[in-house]
Write a protein that holds these residues in place. Sequence first.
Motif, PDB file in Angstrom:
ATOM      1  N   ARG A 141       0.836  -1.036  -0.156  1.00  0.00           N
ATOM      2  CA  ARG A 141       0.182   0.290   0.510  1.00  0.00           C
ATOM      3  C   ARG A 141       0.757   1.196   0.141  1.00  0.00           C
ATOM      4  O   ARG A 141       0.462   2.839  -0.351  1.00  0.00           O
ATOM      5  N   GLU A 171       0.072   0.980   7.274  1.00  0.00           N
ATOM      6  CA  GLU A 171      -1.417   1.183   7.319  1.00  0.00           C
ATOM      7  C   GLU A 171      -1.872   2.998   7.061  1.00  0.00           C
ATOM      8  O   GLU A 171      -2.627   3.091   6.541  1.00  0.00           O
ATOM      9  N   HIS A 174      -2.314   5.041   4.153  1.00  0.00           N
ATOM     10  CA  HIS A 174      -2.660   4.921   3.117  1.00  0.00           C
ATOM     11  C   HIS A 174      -3.744   4.084   2.813  1.00  0.00           C
ATOM     12  O   HIS A 174      -4.423   2.642   2.933  1.00  0.00           O
ATOM     13  N   PRO A 175      -4.732   5.025   3.044  1.00  0.00           N
ATOM     14  CA  PRO A 175      -6.519   3.954   2.806  1.00  0.00           C
ATOM     15  C   PRO A 175      -6.825   3.220   1.915  1.00  0.00           C
ATOM     16  O   PRO A 175      -6.215   2.979   0.726  1.00  0.00           O
ATOM     17  N   GLU A 177      -9.686   3.252  -0.074  1.00  0.00           N
ATOM     18  CA  GLU A 177      -9.590   4.150  -1.233  1.00  0.00           C
ATOM     19  C   GLU A 177      -8.692   4.074  -1.819  1.00  0.00           C
ATOM     20  O   GLU A 177      -8.666   3.983  -3.577  1.00  0.00           O
ATOM     21  N   ALA A 197      -6.360  -3.927   7.826  1.00  0.00           N
ATOM     22  CA  ALA A 197      -7.134  -2.848   8.155  1.00  0.00           C
ATOM     23  C   ALA A 197      -7.508  -2.737   9.869  1.00  0.00           C
ATOM     24  O   ALA A 197      -7.927  -3.913  10.266  1.00  0.00           O
ATOM     25  N   GLY A 201      -4.182   1.656  11.802  1.00  0.00           N
ATOM     26  CA  GLY A 201      -4.809   2.631  11.200  1.00  0.00           C
ATOM     27  C   GLY A 201      -6.018   2.215  11.722  1.00  0.00           C
ATOM     28  O   GLY A 201      -6.631   1.986  12.966  1.00  0.00           O
ATOM     29  N   SER A 204     -12.313   3.444  10.862  1.00  0.00           N
ATOM     30  CA  SER A 204     -12.577   3.551   8.953  1.00  0.00           C
ATOM     31  C   SER A 204     -12.370   2.694   7.913  1.00  0.00           C
ATOM     32  O   SER A 204     -12.646   3.004   6.905  1.00  0.00           O
ATOM     33  N   ASN A 205     -10.605   2.711   8.045  1.00  0.00           N
ATOM     34  CA  ASN A 205      -9.685   1.857   7.581  1.00  0.00           C
ATOM     35  C   ASN A 205     -10.582   0.510   6.970  1.00  0.00           C
ATOM     36  O   ASN A 205     -10.651  -0.268   5.997  1.00  0.00           O
ATOM     37  N   ASP A 208     -14.112   0.861   5.147  1.00  0.00           N
ATOM     38  CA  ASP A 208     -13.354   1.070   4.179  1.00  0.00           C
ATOM     39  C   ASP A 208     -13.030  -0.304   3.310  1.00  0.00           C
ATOM     40  O   ASP A 208     -13.185  -0.458   1.509  1.00  0.00           O
ATOM     41  N   SER A 209     -12.109  -0.923   3.802  1.00  0.00           N
ATOM     42  CA  SER A 209     -12.138  -2.041   3.043  1.00  0.00           C
ATOM     43  C   SER A 209     -13.587  -2.801   2.673  1.00  0.00           C
ATOM     44  O   SER A 209     -13.532  -4.043   1.834  1.00  0.00           O
TER      45      SER A 209
END
Length: 334
Positions: A141, A171, A174-175, A177, A197, A201, A204-205, A208-209
């Motif tokens: 990432r 992590e 580097h989200p 998205e 994730a 991090g 929210s990761n 989002d994953s």
Amino acid sequence: MNQTTYIQQLPKVELHLHIEGSLEPEMMFALARRNKISLPFTSTEEVKSAYEFNDLQSFLDIYYQGANVLTHEIDFYDLTWAYLLRCQQDNVLHTEIFFDPQTHTERGIAFDTVINGIHKALEDGREKLGITSCIIMCFLRHLDEESAFLTLEQALPHKDKIIGVGLDSSELGHPPEKFARVFTKAHQEGFLAVAHAGEEGPVSNIYDSLELLKVHRIDHGVRCADDSSLVAQLAQSRMPLTVCPLSNTKLKVFAQMRDHNLVELLRQGLCVTINSDDPAYFGGYMTDNFLAIAQSHDVTNEELAQFTRNAIEASFISEEEKTQLMEKLNVFTG
């Protein structure tokens, strides 16, 4: 039998193992000699003393340095075979291993060299040791989207060997998205998906994953405990978390093992599993990770067996193969 013996004999399934992270210092030196590569260390003891990490990045710096000794197909074969012998010792019946092609292609090693060495060892492991396996290719990432797309293209001729794609390395910053389009393409090509994730991090990761990358498993995911609604969602959906206890304490995600939330998450009904992550760097393979949890938490043998049940449920094998593994586990637990 006492709990230590129970853990040693318990059938296990590993779903979160970076094959480059199983490079023991002794093998690092042997491969360096074989390939005439100089190391910044003079002894295995010096290497081991360098394995004191403050966070994920301090580990990654030395991890990528160690991987430099891997240059030929036989190196990747030997690395994988050594890991499989540890699986045999720890009664791991099935393993789903990660590899990081960009770690090698970025320094001029052909993608085919990497995958063929790993795959041949796993095939021999199936035939000679009775250990089944799958291969998951991870994108780094900290590299850009373009590099990930190139790596995906390189993987396409090897669909018969690679079951899924993952996302690892740094992590923070580097989200998920950043790689949403690559994962969309990977899904279209028929690959399954996982992602690291909620280790270092934010929570929210994890969201989002699930939503952007459409993953089938979350690697680590321990930060889910920061959000009670997410915990409830993960429990209800049986979304697997591949948790790595020794890694989490070594990298200071938890200050000490008794602070780890793995057992609590299990009791909340989540599909959590125990794994070794990068065992050469974090001080232990599968049995070591089970023992570390048992020695610092008041956990029952049935709960320990549930980690294997969860791992079988979460694995990327056929229902028939899952049934066979469950039968072996049931014979053991009686």
